[in-house]
Design an enzyme around this catalytic site. Structure first.
Site, PDB file in Angstrom:
ATOM      1  N   HIS A 162      33.286   3.567  47.873  1.00  0.00           N
ATOM      2  CA  HIS A 162      34.557   2.819  47.722  1.00  0.00           C
ATOM      3  C   HIS A 162      35.748   3.652  48.203  1.00  0.00           C
ATOM      4  CE1 HIS A 162      32.281   0.075  45.028  1.00  0.00           C
ATOM      5  NE2 HIS A 162      31.709   1.208  44.641  1.00  0.00           N
ATOM      6  N   SER A 283      52.937  11.227  70.434  1.00  0.00           N
ATOM      7  CA  SER A 283      53.804  10.069  70.289  1.00  0.00           C
ATOM      8  C   SER A 283      55.026  10.281  71.161  1.00  0.00           C
ATOM      9  CB  SER A 283      54.225   9.936  68.825  1.00  0.00           C
ATOM     10  OG  SER A 283      55.443   9.227  68.734  1.00  0.00           O
TER      11      SER A 283
END
Ligand code: ARG
Length: 474
Positions: A162, A283
């Site tokens: 999970h 970026s």
């Protein structure tokens, strides 16, 4: 000799008018199927040789055909062949070039053959080649994973369920889980190879032919291990493409899961690995950023590979026997899927081989937190004879109180543990050391160093067997 007019399709004998250029372009498959030129030429050579042996072509005609095909082959390989988009498909393009070159003999090559069995012969040969290439690229990744697993038998990190920290495991255990996925992918690729490995040549349009063909001869020459049984099925069957697309889709799904882990692990929050600059991008606005673009693209391209499998399934659904032009739409999804998986395999191999694994961060993430809780409960079961449910409850209470006080399980002394349950002994502290926990999980397939050493051995053995099998084909 007169050139065949490329504007006039080979089938135009009974036509008084022909479709517009726009329609001919709509119906053409040349931009896609020209990649099958090797297979098309090999198929024509084999067919012509067989026709000559059967007395359908003269030996002179065969010599002309073989010479012409050889010239065309070299021209295409050298990039000098002019593909004329007015040719409908790769078969017509090569046949026209051949006839232009050697005249009559070229026009006889299509005796006892239809483009229906020609195209599926090409498709099967092409698929076999691509499956071998893909299997080889896959094995390079498998080798890299094995090397990394070998190097990280002692590295400990949290295992997750999970996406919550679950139990400590070794990095080798983790990496070997991917090895099993890719081992299964290898078998699926070879199964698709096997499905494609029957010769349909001689099925002609759908009913076989009256010419005295020897199908076995062409099958052997082309390296097929047998013959298809029914001509009608032979020209309409694309199951081998479906098998390959399924194998490709599953492999890409595995790659996407690996890519996703790389993306997560390279975040500041995880900090388990740093990608090499060669496998990262920046970026344009945020100078600090180092993005895992290539892993993200591997993840994203999975959508198109699954789409490719769907596209062919839907094309085949409800299709009447035998050949229908719909089948021409089979090659694009196959090429797209196989190109995508092959590129993704190479990207992920290089990315893993050049990444830096931050083993200290992994260890700290495993040692902090509450991953020892299960083992503390196991301690109560084994040492104190408590039922697991009761032990679970006691340890749950300990975790809750640690959380309230902002401390870790490992911070608790034995005296403190005894405050929660008197049965804790002096050895309880040791039971919750991550190394000890990892060592305890020693069932076959478990994460203990011994169990992992065995996994590694089994995985290597299977890999070596697969490599040997592939070498037989290459
Ligand atoms: N270009 C066709 C294909 O890719 C070749 C077979 C055409 N056969 C025919 N009867 N029109 O499927």
């Amino acid at each position: 000799m007169a050139e065949i007019n490329p504007r006039k399709p080979a089938w135009s004998g009974r036509f008084s008018e022909i479709p517009s250029d726009e329609l001919l372009a709509f119906g053409a498959s040349l931009p896609v199927d020209k990649r099958l030129w090797r297979e098309d030429i090999a198929g024509s050579k084999a067919h012509a040789q067989m026709l000559a042996k059967q007395g359908v072509l003269t030996w002179e005609e065969l010599q002309d055909v073989l010479r012409g095909l050889k010239e065309i082959e070299s021209e295409i390989a050298a990039g000098d062949f002019v593909w004329d988009m007015a040719d409908e498909d790769v078969h017509m393009a090569i046949e026209r070039a051949l006839t232009n070159r050697v005249g009559e003999a070229g026009a006889r090559i299509h005796t006892g053959r239809s483009r229906n069995d020609q195209v599926v012969t090409d498709a099967r040969l092409y698929l076999k080649r691509r499956m071998r290439q893909l299997a080889s690229a896959l094995n390079t990744l498998r080798r890299t994973l094995l090397e990394l697993a070998e190097a990280h038998k002692k590295t400990i990190l949290p295992g997750y369920t999970h996406l919550q920290k679950a139990q400590p495991i070794s990095l080798a255990h983790y990496l070997l889980s991917f090895s099993q996925m890719f081992a299964r992918d290898f078998r699926r690729l070879l199964a698709a190879h096997e499905a494609a490995d029957l010769s349909p040549l001689g099925a002609a349009a759908l009913a076989g032919t009256g010419y005295p063909l020897n199908r076995k001869l062409t099958a052997d020459e082309l390296g097929f291990s047998g013959l298809t049984i029914n001509a009608l099925d032979s020209v309409s069957d694309r199951d081998f493409f479906l098998d390959a697309l399924y194998a490709a889709a599953v492999c890409q799904v595995h790659l996407s899961r690996l890519a996703e882990e790389v993306i997560l692990w390279s975040t500041e929050e995880f900090g388990f690995l740093t990608l090499s600059d060669r496998y990262s991008t920046g970026s344009s606005i945020m100078p600090q950023k180092k993005n895992p673009d290539f892993a993200e693209l591997v993840r994203a391209k999975t959508g198109r590979v699954i789409g490719d499998l769907n596209a062919l399934l839907i094309t085949l659904k409800g299709l009447p026997l035998a050949y229908n032009k719909d089948l021409q739409e089979d090659k694009e999804p196959v090429q797209d899927a196989l190109d995508t998986v092959e590129a993704s395999l190479r990207v992920m191999t290089g990315m893993l081989a050049t990444a830096t694994f931050h083993t200290d961060t992994m260890y700290a993430a495993a040692a902090g937190g509450f991953m020892a809780a299960t083992d503390l409960a196991d301690y109560l079961v084994v040492k104190c004879g408590l039922p697991f449910r009761r032990a679970h409850e006691i340890v749950g209470g300990i975790v809750l109180s640690c959380e309230r006080h902002g401390i870790k399980l490992q911070d608790l002394t034995v005296d403190e543990l005894q405050g929660y349950f008197a049965g804790f002994g002096r050895d309880a502290e040791r039971a919750i050391l991550v190394e000890k926990i990892v060592e305890n999980h020693s069932t076959p397939g478990g994460t203990s160093p011994k169990a992992v050493a065995h996994q590694l051995e089994q995985t290597k053995e299977a890999f070596n067997t697969d490599e040997q099998e592939l070498a037989l084909y290459l």
